[in-house]
Design a protein around this motif. Structure first.
Motif, PDB file in Angstrom:
ATOM      1  N   ASP A  91       0.822  -1.218   0.000  1.00 56.90           N
ATOM      2  CA  ASP A  91       0.000   0.000   0.000  1.00 56.90           C
ATOM      3  C   ASP A  91       0.851   1.260   0.000  1.00 56.90           C
ATOM      4  O   ASP A  91       0.492   2.254  -0.643  1.00 56.90           O
ATOM      5  CB  ASP A  91      -0.957   0.010   1.187  1.00 56.90           C
ATOM      6  CG  ASP A  91      -2.064  -1.019   1.043  1.00 56.90           C
ATOM      7  OD1 ASP A  91      -2.251  -1.557  -0.067  1.00 56.90           O
ATOM      8  OD2 ASP A  91      -2.741  -1.302   2.046  1.00 56.90           O
ATOM      9  N   GLU A  92       1.969   1.239   0.696  1.00 58.18           N
ATOM     10  CA  GLU A  92       2.851   2.408   0.739  1.00 58.18           C
ATOM     11  C   GLU A  92       3.520   2.633  -0.621  1.00 58.18           C
ATOM     12  O   GLU A  92       3.582   3.758  -1.113  1.00 58.18           O
ATOM     13  CB  GLU A  92       3.896   2.207   1.831  1.00 58.18           C
ATOM     14  CG  GLU A  92       4.714   3.436   2.124  1.00 58.18           C
ATOM     15  CD  GLU A  92       5.679   3.244   3.284  1.00 58.18           C
ATOM     16  OE1 GLU A  92       6.626   4.039   3.365  1.00 58.18           O
ATOM     17  OE2 GLU A  92       5.491   2.305   4.086  1.00 58.18           O
ATOM     18  N   ALA A  93       4.004   1.567  -1.243  1.00 57.47           N
ATOM     19  CA  ALA A  93       4.621   1.680  -2.565  1.00 57.47           C
ATOM     20  C   ALA A  93       3.601   2.139  -3.594  1.00 57.47           C
ATOM     21  O   ALA A  93       3.897   2.993  -4.443  1.00 57.47           O
ATOM     22  CB  ALA A  93       5.237   0.344  -2.967  1.00 57.47           C
ATOM     23  N   LEU A  94       2.399   1.599  -3.523  1.00 56.45           N
ATOM     24  CA  LEU A  94       1.329   1.992  -4.450  1.00 56.45           C
ATOM     25  C   LEU A  94       1.024   3.476  -4.307  1.00 56.45           C
ATOM     26  O   LEU A  94       0.892   4.194  -5.308  1.00 56.45           O
ATOM     27  CB  LEU A  94       0.079   1.154  -4.196  1.00 56.45           C
ATOM     28  CG  LEU A  94      -1.129   1.488  -5.058  1.00 56.45           C
ATOM     29  CD1 LEU A  94      -0.834   1.261  -6.538  1.00 56.45           C
ATOM     30  CD2 LEU A  94      -2.327   0.649  -4.609  1.00 56.45           C
ATOM     31  N   GLU A  95       0.907   3.952  -3.087  1.00 54.57           N
ATOM     32  CA  GLU A  95       0.629   5.371  -2.867  1.00 54.57           C
ATOM     33  C   GLU A  95       1.733   6.252  -3.450  1.00 54.57           C
ATOM     34  O   GLU A  95       1.452   7.299  -4.050  1.00 54.57           O
ATOM     35  CB  GLU A  95       0.453   5.649  -1.378  1.00 54.57           C
ATOM     36  CG  GLU A  95       0.107   7.107  -1.096  1.00 54.57           C
ATOM     37  CD  GLU A  95      -0.102   7.399   0.380  1.00 54.57           C
ATOM     38  OE1 GLU A  95      -0.567   8.514   0.666  1.00 54.57           O
ATOM     39  OE2 GLU A  95       0.190   6.544   1.241  1.00 54.57           O
TER      40      GLU A  95
END
Length: 178
Positions: A91-95
């Motif tokens: 989720d952090e990489a996607l954001e």
């Protein structure tokens, strides 16, 4: 040029540090201090994380536009960024990728009057084949496809390369987005 970019990035670090000192909440102060640290790190050396790699990529993009007024196409950003992904949570990489796409689209860091009205088409290429003949599709490739689906922006445009060793998931996702 290197010194100029180093100074630009350092100014962003100082701005974030100044804003952190005036932050109203602990969370905002920590966020701004993190931005300042990221900028300090990449102003003097190679990125040490996915976050730093994405931020340095943006500063490079910004520097080229400010210097020349031209947009350049970066090729396979998934291949460029994959070595930095490490164990960053999905989720952090996607954001971060979604934020990068938004920044590429809005060009908010560029004063419109600077170029009058600049024109250009930014294109990002994903996938393809690595020099060893293997598929270039990676976790970062799939994150880009997910970010493209979430943001639904008209730019940057994306080219998807394919090879015989691509995973079916990549081709299916590409077909869904098309």
């Amino acid at each position: 040029v290197y010194t100029g970019m180093q100074n630009l990035i350092t100014r962003y670090a100082e701005l974030a540090r100044g804003q952190a000192s005036q932050a109203q909440s602990k969370e905002e102060k920590m966020r701004l201090e993190g931005i300042a640290q990221t900028c300090r790190n990449i102003s003097v050396g190679r990125p040490g994380s996915f976050r730093e790699a994405v931020q340095l990529l943006w500063f490079g993009h910004l520097g080229i536009i400010l210097e020349s007024g031209l947009f350049i196409n970066y090729g396979r950003l998934d291949v460029v960024l994959q070595p930095y992904l490490g164990s960053m949570p999905h989720d952090e990489a996607l954001e971060l990728i979604e934020c990068l796409l938004l920044k590429m689209y809005d060009q908010a860091d560029i004063e419109e009057g600077y170029f009058n009205k600049h024109e250009g088409q930014l294109v990002v290429t994903l996938g393809g084949q690595m020099p060893d003949g293997e598929s270039a599709v990676s976790e970062t490739t799939m994150l880009f496809l997910e970010a493209i689906d979430h943001t639904r922006l008209p730019e940057p445009e994306f080219n998807l390369r394919v090879c015989s060793k691509d995973p079916a998931e990549y081709l299916d996702r590409a077909a869904q987005l098309t």
